[in-house]
Design a protein around this motif. Sequence first.
Motif, short mmCIF file in Angstrom:
data_model
loop_
_atom_site.label_atom_id
_atom_site.label_comp_id
_atom_site.label_asym_id
_atom_site.label_seq_id
_atom_site.Cartn_x
_atom_site.Cartn_y
_atom_site.Cartn_z
N ASN A 87 0.85 -1.19 0.00
CA ASN A 87 0.00 0.00 0.00
C ASN A 87 0.89 1.24 0.00
OD1 ASN A 87 -1.56 2.29 1.18
ND2 ASN A 87 -3.18 0.79 1.30
N PRO A 88 0.75 2.13 -0.99
CA PRO A 88 1.65 3.27 -1.10
C PRO A 88 1.42 4.34 -0.04
CG PRO A 88 -0.08 3.46 -2.73
CD PRO A 88 -0.26 2.12 -2.08
N VAL A 89 0.27 4.29 0.61
CA VAL A 89 -0.06 5.29 1.64
C VAL A 89 0.41 4.81 3.02
CG1 VAL A 89 -1.94 6.53 2.80
CG2 VAL A 89 -2.01 6.17 0.31
N THR A 90 0.08 3.56 3.37
CA THR A 90 0.43 3.04 4.70
C THR A 90 1.78 2.34 4.74
OG1 THR A 90 -0.62 0.87 4.32
CG2 THR A 90 -2.03 2.67 5.13
N GLY A 91 2.27 1.91 3.57
CA GLY A 91 3.51 1.15 3.52
C GLY A 91 3.35 -0.32 3.85
N GLN A 92 2.13 -0.77 4.15
CA GLN A 92 1.89 -2.17 4.51
C GLN A 92 1.98 -3.07 3.29
OE1 GLN A 92 -1.92 -2.89 6.33
NE2 GLN A 92 -1.64 -5.11 6.40
N GLN A 93 2.66 -4.20 3.42
CA GLN A 93 2.66 -5.22 2.38
C GLN A 93 1.42 -6.08 2.60
OE1 GLN A 93 5.14 -5.36 -0.04
NE2 GLN A 93 3.94 -6.88 -1.14
N VAL A 94 0.39 -5.84 1.80
CA VAL A 94 -0.92 -6.45 2.05
C VAL A 94 -0.94 -7.90 1.59
CG1 VAL A 94 -3.40 -6.25 1.63
CG2 VAL A 94 -1.99 -4.18 1.80
N VAL A 95 -0.42 -8.18 0.41
CA VAL A 95 -0.31 -9.53 -0.13
C VAL A 95 1.04 -9.66 -0.83
CG1 VAL A 95 -2.80 -9.92 -0.43
CG2 VAL A 95 -1.46 -8.86 -2.28
N PRO A 96 1.53 -10.89 -1.04
CA PRO A 96 2.80 -11.05 -1.75
C PRO A 96 2.73 -10.56 -3.19
CG PRO A 96 2.20 -13.07 -0.57
CD PRO A 96 1.00 -12.17 -0.53
N THR A 97 3.89 -10.22 -3.73
CA THR A 97 3.95 -9.69 -5.09
C THR A 97 3.41 -10.66 -6.12
OG1 THR A 97 5.85 -8.29 -4.52
CG2 THR A 97 5.53 -8.80 -6.86
N TRP A 98 3.68 -11.96 -5.95
CA TRP A 98 3.21 -12.94 -6.94
C TRP A 98 1.69 -12.95 -7.02
CZ3 TRP A 98 -0.12 -16.90 -5.91
CH2 TRP A 98 -0.26 -17.32 -4.58
N VAL A 99 1.04 -12.67 -5.92
CA VAL A 99 -0.43 -12.61 -5.90
C VAL A 99 -0.92 -11.51 -6.83
CG1 VAL A 99 -2.44 -12.04 -4.48
CG2 VAL A 99 -0.72 -13.66 -3.63
#
Length: 403
Positions: free
Chosen positions: A216-228
Amino acid sequence: MRNPVPDLLDEVRRACVDGDEGELLDTIPELADADPDRFAIALCTIDGTVYGTGDDEHRFTIQSISKPFAYALALADRGRESVLEHVGVEPSGDAFNEISLEQNGRPRNPMINIGAIATHALVGEAGMSRERRDVRVREGLSAFAGRDLEVDEAVFDSERSESSRNLALAYLVHAQEKLDGEPHDAVEGYIRQCALLVDVRDLAVMAMTLAAGGRNPVTGQQVVPTWVCTQVLSVMATCGMYDAAGDWMSTVGIPAKSGVAGGVLGSLPGQVGIGTFSPRLDEIGNSVRGVRAFERLSAELGLHLMHAPEVASHVLYGVVEPDADGDGVREVQLQGTMHFAAVEVTLRELEELPDDDAPIVLDLSRTASATEVGRRLLREGVERMREDGREVRVADPDGLLDG
């Protein structure tokens, strides 16, 4: 200087507002009462800057735009192979509520209702209760949006009262052993998922999170893996706009998803997330003004996925020969992004360097970023030159090769 981007978005919105084509959805009572003249556009950049115009803070239910995000959560929770056992990835060419199954009973893709219901049932761990799954979906979509999303209970009740067809679809998939859990639970959870409230700014951030590999570009949280995100965007590109997906991809060229409340979301990998809202729908179920706005944005901003920038051929900033500045060192200066195509050009340039005793400095100070394969190939190239007896130093002030 006053940033021209907001003015550009407002210009696009004003250019697309003419006419009153399309109709409000009349099969869901709450949606039939929407204000047909609301119109909004929002755009989110890779660093989390959000621009909006029009009714950009007006909230509406996410509806089918929730499908790619529930699909992302299911993939992250169960893994690709497990999800593929229940839901395919092939375009259907059918309307969103058609009975679209493969010969083995598997729904053709997760972007049509029959596939989305099966996908919803795969969010969370196996055997999870409907209530816990509802929480997982709401929290997961909230993480994509960067804020807590709420359910519009009135829309939920309205859609639940008209859910006979979705229940029939769920029982059909259940009979084919492609539904994990009970049909009634899957449909109620799916309807609640569709009743989450968003605005176009939320859609833009959610789209950019997919476009940024799950971060998430606002919170910086990695919500799901990149492959997803790679999987989800691929399916969105081919299936996201229902039986208009082919026309959309050829004219707009942005992986997208629409909803019957009037929202449209577009996610261009590595570049931008876009959200639009206008409740008048065309005969397929897509927002008339939303489609018009995406067509204009794609054309004016050069956002078509197949319109690739010519960066690979310009990766070499320059070569400073040993006698040019008198230091006896040959400097190879690179620029841009070190992805596969760019590094391939670089390696060929390094192959063509004169076979002399001049030390080589590989200068990455102008290089913006490097992909994993770019780093690996560039490191390998440096190591092979050293194995050939060349003296090679790397000027890498940002540590791009260490990532």
